[in-house]
Design a protein around this motif. Structure first.
Motif, PDB file in Angstrom:
ATOM      1  N   MET A  35       0.822  -1.203   0.000  1.00 31.35           N
ATOM      2  CA  MET A  35       0.000   0.000   0.000  1.00 31.35           C
ATOM      3  C   MET A  35       0.860   1.259   0.000  1.00 31.35           C
ATOM      4  O   MET A  35       0.593   2.216  -0.745  1.00 31.35           O
ATOM      5  CB  MET A  35      -0.912  -0.012   1.236  1.00 31.35           C
ATOM      6  N   ASN A  36       1.903   1.272   0.811  1.00 30.63           N
ATOM      7  CA  ASN A  36       2.779   2.445   0.884  1.00 30.63           C
ATOM      8  C   ASN A  36       3.486   2.703  -0.440  1.00 30.63           C
ATOM      9  O   ASN A  36       3.643   3.850  -0.856  1.00 30.63           O
ATOM     10  CB  ASN A  36       3.817   2.264   1.994  1.00 30.63           C
ATOM     11  N   LEU A  37       3.897   1.623  -1.101  1.00 32.82           N
ATOM     12  CA  LEU A  37       4.551   1.758  -2.405  1.00 32.82           C
ATOM     13  C   LEU A  37       3.595   2.367  -3.424  1.00 32.82           C
ATOM     14  O   LEU A  37       3.962   3.288  -4.173  1.00 32.82           O
ATOM     15  CB  LEU A  37       5.041   0.388  -2.887  1.00 32.82           C
ATOM     16  N   LEU A  72       3.626  16.770  -2.197  1.00 30.27           N
ATOM     17  CA  LEU A  72       5.056  16.848  -1.896  1.00 30.27           C
ATOM     18  C   LEU A  72       5.314  16.828  -0.394  1.00 30.27           C
ATOM     19  O   LEU A  72       6.289  16.231   0.077  1.00 30.27           O
ATOM     20  CB  LEU A  72       5.669  18.113  -2.513  1.00 30.27           C
ATOM     21  N   TYR A  73       4.445  17.486   0.354  1.00 26.33           N
ATOM     22  CA  TYR A  73       4.562  17.492   1.812  1.00 26.33           C
ATOM     23  C   TYR A  73       4.455  16.062   2.358  1.00 26.33           C
ATOM     24  O   TYR A  73       5.258  15.634   3.196  1.00 26.33           O
ATOM     25  CB  TYR A  73       3.463  18.374   2.409  1.00 26.33           C
ATOM     26  N   GLY A  74       3.478  15.301   1.852  1.00 23.95           N
ATOM     27  CA  GLY A  74       3.303  13.915   2.285  1.00 23.95           C
ATOM     28  C   GLY A  74       4.479  13.035   1.902  1.00 23.95           C
ATOM     29  O   GLY A  74       4.943  12.212   2.701  1.00 23.95           O
ATOM     30  N   LEU A  75       4.988  13.209   0.679  1.00 24.28           N
ATOM     31  CA  LEU A  75       6.133  12.423   0.229  1.00 24.28           C
ATOM     32  C   LEU A  75       7.392  12.738   1.039  1.00 24.28           C
ATOM     33  O   LEU A  75       8.145  11.838   1.416  1.00 24.28           O
ATOM     34  CB  LEU A  75       6.401  12.695  -1.264  1.00 24.28           C
ATOM     35  N   GLU A  76       7.594  14.027   1.312  1.00 20.37           N
ATOM     36  CA  GLU A  76       8.783  14.442   2.066  1.00 20.37           C
ATOM     37  C   GLU A  76       8.770  13.850   3.467  1.00 20.37           C
ATOM     38  O   GLU A  76       9.791  13.380   3.979  1.00 20.37           O
ATOM     39  CB  GLU A  76       8.838  15.979   2.119  1.00 20.37           C
ATOM     40  N   ARG A  77       7.599  13.852   4.118  1.00 16.60           N
ATOM     41  CA  ARG A  77       7.487  13.288   5.459  1.00 16.60           C
ATOM     42  C   ARG A  77       7.778  11.780   5.454  1.00 16.60           C
ATOM     43  O   ARG A  77       8.347  11.245   6.400  1.00 16.60           O
ATOM     44  CB  ARG A  77       6.088  13.550   6.026  1.00 16.60           C
ATOM     45  N   GLN A  78       7.360  11.109   4.384  1.00 13.98           N
ATOM     46  CA  GLN A  78       7.618   9.670   4.269  1.00 13.98           C
ATOM     47  C   GLN A  78       9.111   9.405   4.079  1.00 13.98           C
ATOM     48  O   GLN A  78       9.690   8.542   4.741  1.00 13.98           O
ATOM     49  CB  GLN A  78       6.829   9.109   3.079  1.00 13.98           C
ATOM     50  N   ILE A  79       9.745  10.147   3.176  1.00 14.51           N
ATOM     51  CA  ILE A  79      11.155   9.951   2.868  1.00 14.51           C
ATOM     52  C   ILE A  79      12.038  10.282   4.065  1.00 14.51           C
ATOM     53  O   ILE A  79      13.056   9.619   4.313  1.00 14.51           O
ATOM     54  CB  ILE A  79      11.558  10.799   1.633  1.00 14.51           C
ATOM     55  N   ARG A  80      11.641  11.283   4.857  1.00  9.62           N
ATOM     56  CA  ARG A  80      12.420  11.669   6.041  1.00  9.62           C
ATOM     57  C   ARG A  80      12.523  10.522   7.048  1.00  9.62           C
ATOM     58  O   ARG A  80      13.423  10.506   7.879  1.00  9.62           O
ATOM     59  CB  ARG A  80      11.763  12.873   6.744  1.00  9.62           C
ATOM     60  N   GLY A  81      11.601   9.584   6.961  1.00  9.64           N
ATOM     61  CA  GLY A  81      11.657   8.429   7.864  1.00  9.64           C
ATOM     62  C   GLY A  81      12.772   7.455   7.504  1.00  9.64           C
ATOM     63  O   GLY A  81      13.141   6.602   8.306  1.00  9.64           O
ATOM     64  N   TYR A  82      13.303   7.590   6.260  1.00 12.85           N
ATOM     65  CA  TYR A  82      14.345   6.677   5.802  1.00 12.85           C
ATOM     66  C   TYR A  82      15.720   7.330   5.694  1.00 12.85           C
ATOM     67  O   TYR A  82      16.735   6.690   5.945  1.00 12.85           O
ATOM     68  CB  TYR A  82      13.964   6.095   4.429  1.00 12.85           C
ATOM     69  N   ILE A  83      15.739   8.591   5.284  1.00 11.89           N
ATOM     70  CA  ILE A  83      17.034   9.286   5.149  1.00 11.89           C
ATOM     71  C   ILE A  83      16.981  10.629   5.870  1.00 11.89           C
ATOM     72  O   ILE A  83      16.038  11.383   5.717  1.00 11.89           O
ATOM     73  CB  ILE A  83      17.422   9.492   3.660  1.00 11.89           C
ATOM     74  N   MET A  84      17.998  10.897   6.647  1.00 12.80           N
ATOM     75  CA  MET A  84      18.060  12.141   7.403  1.00 12.80           C
ATOM     76  C   MET A  84      18.775  13.215   6.583  1.00 12.80           C
ATOM     77  O   MET A  84      19.982  13.427   6.699  1.00 12.80           O
ATOM     78  CB  MET A  84      18.776  11.923   8.739  1.00 12.80           C
ATOM     79  N   VAL A  85      18.003  13.835   5.696  1.00 10.72           N
ATOM     80  CA  VAL A  85      18.524  14.905   4.848  1.00 10.72           C
ATOM     81  C   VAL A  85      17.645  16.124   5.062  1.00 10.72           C
ATOM     82  O   VAL A  85      16.456  15.997   5.376  1.00 10.72           O
ATOM     83  CB  VAL A  85      18.495  14.483   3.348  1.00 10.72           C
TER      84      VAL A  85
END
Length: 345
Positions: free
Chosen positions: A86-88, A281-294
């Motif tokens: 689902m997340n993918l 973009l806000y939703g995607l950024e919050r998701q990606i921040r959970g994997y990489i600390m940039v």
């Protein structure tokens, strides 16, 4: 007063995330509701109830789970393995919708405003980066401005149309329980698809606010506003002899009204495109921040580059395959959201 202020901001972001260019053109409303005539009216009220109840529930569950992104909500609903699928899908669809919106902004500036190529794209990218640097406050600011304009515009168009056209839905002949059943299914599909995507914004926003009463009230106001906007557009589109026969049916209606409405209509379309872009973009950024600390700025830059590249690819074929498949998965999301209780602390 603070609760009402926060609730209205939540409602504005909720509405701004749900609506997009397809909503403003009227095509989306015709496809899901207006083609069913009066059955479509009942379907709008059903979709409205789902938006009110489940939009609020998404945010309440997010607060209880202390979720930072939609990944945690889906894990609660689907379990670990199915949540990965689902997340993918959500990430793919959010990226795809952003690409389509960016291409739409480019076309709007070129075709309607006669501006040079890339103008619309560059303006949208620059504005997006400015808003994204403000985080959730930027989302609140843009949507609090755009959403009231949407409501006012749709009401004005409906009132002007009804002054000149007394017949509504007369040319649309639908009858029997079969059509009624299709309208009900359409309402569930519309709500499911939009709520599944909206969770990308609603989950981190609710977790950041942390006020259960404010997000509940915001979900109710947002759901009511969506119902009102849908209904106003549906009534206006119902005066066309064959609304399904037009690519941009709302433009046909606006064209027959005062000339000043044309520019306002373009502003509304761009506003709905822009709110979809920044919300996704806000939703995607919050998701990606959970994997990489940039730093968030560089994540937004990277996402916009990817979205820009996709917007130049023939994305239609991919969407034709993904949309129906995602629609079925979204129905599962909707049912689980209805059944699952809010998690007790």
């Amino acid at each position: 007063m603070k609760k009402w202020s926060e609730a209205f901001q939540v409602a504005s972001v909720y509405v701004g995330t749900i609506v997009g260019a397809g909503f403003a053109t009227g095509r989306e409303i015709v496809e899901f509701f207006t083609r069913f005539g009066f059955y479509g009216t009942a379907a709008i009220f059903l979709a409205g109830i789902l938006f009110i109840v489940l939009g609020s529930k998404i945010m309440l569950v997010a607060i209880d789970l202390e979720a930072k992104s939609f990944e945690q909500l889906n894990e609660y609903l689907f379990g670990h393995r199915l949540a990965l699928v689902m997340n993918l899908f959500i990430m793919v669809m959010l990226t795809g919708v952003c690409a389509v919106m960016l291409a739409g902004a480019e076309a709007l500036f070129m075709e309607q405003l006669r501006l040079p190529p890339r103008t619309g794209l560059m303006v949208t990218v620059i504005l997006t980066l400015i808003v994204m640097t403000a985080g959730v406050k930027g989302l609140f600011a843009v949507n609090t401005f755009v959403v009231p304009l949407m409501v006012i515009f749709n009401f004005l168009v409906m009132l002007l149309v009804l002054k000149t056209e007394s017949r509504i839905f007369v040319p649309i002949h639908v009858s029997g329980w079969e059509e009624g059943g299709k309208a009900v299914l359409s309402a569930f599909s519309y709500a499911a698809f939009n709520l599944a995507l909206a969770q990308a914004v609603l989950v981190p926003m609710a977790a950041e606010i942390k006020d259960r009463s404010a997000v509940t009230l915001g979900g109710v106001i947002g759901g009511l506003l969506l119902t009102v906007i849908l209904l106003a557009s549906h009534i206006s589109l119902g005066t066309l002899p064959d609304p399904a026969g037009y690519e941009i049916p709302m433009a046909v209606i606006v064209k027959g009204l005062a000339g000043t409405f044309h520019f306002l209509y373009l502003l509304i379309i761009y506003g709905e495109i822009f709110t979809s872009v920044i919300g996704n973009l806000y939703g995607l950024e919050r998701q990606i921040r959970g994997y990489i600390m940039v730093n968030s700025f560089w994540i937004h830059i990277g996402l916009l580059v990817v979205v820009y590249l996709i917007s130049h690819v023939k994305y239609g074929t991919l969407l034709e395959f993904l949309y129906p498949l995602f629609g079925y998965i979204s129905i599962g999301f909707l049912l689980l959201l209805l059944i699952k209780p809010t998690k007790a602390r």
